[in-house]
Design an enzyme around this catalytic site. Structure first.
Site, PDB file in Angstrom:
ATOM      1  N   LYS A  82      46.307  29.474 -24.698  1.00  0.00           N
ATOM      2  CA  LYS A  82      46.172  30.019 -23.486  1.00  0.00           C
ATOM      3  C   LYS A  82      45.216  31.261 -23.767  1.00  0.00           C
ATOM      4  O   LYS A  82      44.321  31.322 -22.833  1.00  0.00           O
ATOM      5  CB  LYS A  82      47.533  30.471 -22.869  1.00  0.00           C
ATOM      6  CG  LYS A  82      48.569  29.312 -22.955  1.00  0.00           C
ATOM      7  CD  LYS A  82      48.502  29.015 -21.356  1.00  0.00           C
ATOM      8  CE  LYS A  82      49.429  27.532 -21.570  1.00  0.00           C
ATOM      9  NZ  LYS A  82      50.762  27.554 -21.656  1.00  0.00           N
ATOM     10  N   ASP A 118      58.141  35.700 -24.384  1.00  0.00           N
ATOM     11  CA  ASP A 118      57.247  34.557 -24.384  1.00  0.00           C
ATOM     12  C   ASP A 118      56.020  35.241 -23.585  1.00  0.00           C
ATOM     13  O   ASP A 118      55.913  35.423 -22.591  1.00  0.00           O
ATOM     14  CB  ASP A 118      57.838  33.517 -23.686  1.00  0.00           C
ATOM     15  CG  ASP A 118      56.921  32.469 -23.499  1.00  0.00           C
ATOM     16  OD1 ASP A 118      55.663  32.436 -24.159  1.00  0.00           O
ATOM     17  OD2 ASP A 118      57.173  31.234 -23.076  1.00  0.00           O
ATOM     18  N   TRP A 153      58.835  27.836 -17.630  1.00  0.00           N
ATOM     19  CA  TRP A 153      59.092  28.150 -19.011  1.00  0.00           C
ATOM     20  C   TRP A 153      60.303  28.952 -19.524  1.00  0.00           C
ATOM     21  O   TRP A 153      60.941  28.547 -20.410  1.00  0.00           O
ATOM     22  CB  TRP A 153      57.815  28.865 -19.662  1.00  0.00           C
ATOM     23  CG  TRP A 153      56.516  28.183 -19.282  1.00  0.00           C
ATOM     24  CD1 TRP A 153      55.424  28.345 -18.393  1.00  0.00           C
ATOM     25  CD2 TRP A 153      56.250  26.811 -19.865  1.00  0.00           C
ATOM     26  NE1 TRP A 153      54.659  27.404 -18.416  1.00  0.00           N
ATOM     27  CE2 TRP A 153      55.151  26.299 -19.368  1.00  0.00           C
ATOM     28  CE3 TRP A 153      57.056  25.843 -20.745  1.00  0.00           C
ATOM     29  CZ2 TRP A 153      54.268  25.185 -19.567  1.00  0.00           C
ATOM     30  CZ3 TRP A 153      56.290  24.629 -21.094  1.00  0.00           C
ATOM     31  CH2 TRP A 153      55.120  24.154 -20.465  1.00  0.00           C
TER      32      TRP A 153
HETATM   33  C1  LIG Z   1      52.251  26.900 -21.631  1.00  0.00           C
HETATM   34  C2  LIG Z   1      53.354  27.810 -21.892  1.00  0.00           C
HETATM   35  C3  LIG Z   1      54.400  27.458 -22.702  1.00  0.00           C
HETATM   36  C4  LIG Z   1      54.511  26.140 -23.631  1.00  0.00           C
HETATM   37  O1  LIG Z   1      53.665  26.113 -24.779  1.00  0.00           O
HETATM   38  P1  LIG Z   1      53.595  24.859 -25.792  1.00  0.00           P
HETATM   39  O2  LIG Z   1      52.718  25.401 -26.551  1.00  0.00           O
HETATM   40  O3  LIG Z   1      52.923  23.941 -24.887  1.00  0.00           O
HETATM   41  O4  LIG Z   1      54.849  24.696 -26.054  1.00  0.00           O
HETATM   42  C5  LIG Z   1      55.427  28.240 -22.907  1.00  0.00           C
HETATM   43  N1  LIG Z   1      55.573  29.228 -22.252  1.00  0.00           N
HETATM   44  C6  LIG Z   1      54.394  29.818 -21.370  1.00  0.00           C
HETATM   45  C7  LIG Z   1      54.679  31.216 -20.684  1.00  0.00           C
HETATM   46  C8  LIG Z   1      53.393  28.948 -21.396  1.00  0.00           C
HETATM   47  O5  LIG Z   1      52.596  29.568 -20.663  1.00  0.00           O
END
Ligand SMILES: *Cc1c(COP(=O)(O)O)cnc(C)c1O
Length: 354
Positions: free
Chosen positions: A191, A167, A100
């Site tokens: 998540k 993030d 990511w």
């Molecule tokens: C799942 C995830 C993403 C991507 O998220 P989307 O909403 O599918 O774009 C980005 N960063 C992390 C840490 C993730 O777990």
């Protein structure tokens, strides 16, 4: 029968949230209307948006500290480019701790110079880099708090005079942190906060307005702030369900209470991984994530037996990501201790049988 769902995302949410959300699809607030058919500008929905925003700030301990909360669309993946679009004038630093982060770096390079300050790519991201130097004069420093795919988690965040962007898609609201060390936090809801379809952005307003380029309205944080996340039709159902999850978390005692649960769950699974000779962990011990435990069988020939056993026990979603292999148990806030115990029981049953 309800499964023990270890899926990495979209993932488990509290059962009572599923119930309330499904009731609102049929009849929202006894209005005779479904949440899916009301105007996003109706008082009922504006109240939902307001409550979601204030719960997020309250739970993170960021009230009255100059932060704004947005509920946007396009996932965390859109934030990879939106952060750079709005904040990268000349050069930014990135800590590369997984796929990511790597994707965030790729997007940022479109907008300016990217300095990879540290990386754990050399060991397929099984650890968190430490002891690196951070250059001066960065527009911002970007990090990923929890590496969903690899099962590592930053425990100590870097200190820098540049704005820190994080993030937090897969561990937001899961552990106590001084959230005011971050100038911008973003997280895809699916998540740990709600269903897929909305992305939480918590942003310190004073970092904006410093780039010279023109920014298209839909990608401009200032536009969304000035319109209260209602510049266009927001993802009504995803915001509503996220709000219900935040309410649930507050009722439970907030982040302090859930952190305690999360630590107990992580301890249970990791001690099985460490003590059971049939399994080995992927992530370096000191960097292990409390959200996603990555592990594999020492002997590949037990795979068929083990897979049949966990399926039989009503377990779902423990296959590892293709870039790591093996298994991954995602234990987000809504996962119960009983579900983790069910998986651990299967692991120890395998040891008895093998
Ligand atoms: C799942 C995830 C993403 C991507 O998220 P989307 O909403 O599918 O774009 C980005 N960063 C992390 C840490 C993730 O777990």
């Amino acid at each position: 029968m309800k499964k023990h769902n270890f899926s990495a995302g979209p993932c488990i949410l509290p059962q009572e949230v599923f119930q309330e959300a499904s009731q609102a699809v049929l009849d929202f607030n006894n209005s005779g209307l479904s949440i899916l058919e009301i105007s996003h500008r109706s008082k009922d929905f504006v109240d939902v948006m307001e409550e979601a925003r204030s719960l997020a700030l309250e739970l993170l301990g960021l009230e009255g500290k100059g932060y704004k909360v947005l509920f946007l669309q396009g996932g965390a993946s859109t934030q990879f480019l939106m952060t750079a679009y709005n904040l990268l004038q000349s050069k930014a630093g990135y800590i590369n701790t997984g796929s990511w982060s790597d994707k965030a770096i790729k997007e940022a390079k479109i907008f300016g110079e990217v300095i990879e300050v540290a990386s754990s790519k050399d060991a397929n991201y099984n650890y968190i880099p430490k002891g690196y130097d951070i250059p001066k004069g960065l527009d911002y420093l970007h990090c990923t708090s929890n590496n969903t795919i690899f099962g590592t988690q930053i425990k100590e965040f870097p200190t820098t005079d540049a704005p820190l962007i994080c993030d937090m898609s897969s561990d937001i609201f899961s552990r106590q942190l001084d959230f005011s060390q971050f100038s911008l936090i973003y997280a895809g809801a699916q998540k740990n906060m709600g269903p897929a379809g909305t992305t939480l952005v918590v942003i310190k307003e004073d970092i904006l307005g410093k780039v010279e380029r023109q920014i298209p309205s839909m990608l401009d944080y200032n536009v969304h702030i000035s319109k209260g996340s209602m510049f266009n039709t927001p993802p009504v159902f995803a915001v509503y369900t996220s709000m219900l999850t935040l309410r649930w978390l507050k009722k439970l005692g907030g982040i302090a209470a859930i952190e305690e649960e999360n630590e107990k769950k992580a301890k249970l699974i990791y001690s099985e991984i460490d003590l059971n000779p049939l399994f080995k962990g992927f992530a370096k011990e000191e960097d292990r994530s409390t959200m996603n435990a990555t592990f594999s069988l020492v002997e590949g020939n037990l795979k068929e037996t083990f897979d049949a056993m966990w399926k039989e026990a009503g377990i779902n979603g423990v296959n590892g990501h293709r870039s790591v292999g093996g298994y991954r148990a995602s234990m987000y806030n809504a996962m119960s201790m009983e579900s983790v115990a069910a998986l651990v029981d299967v692991m120890s049953d395998l040891e008895r049988k093998a």
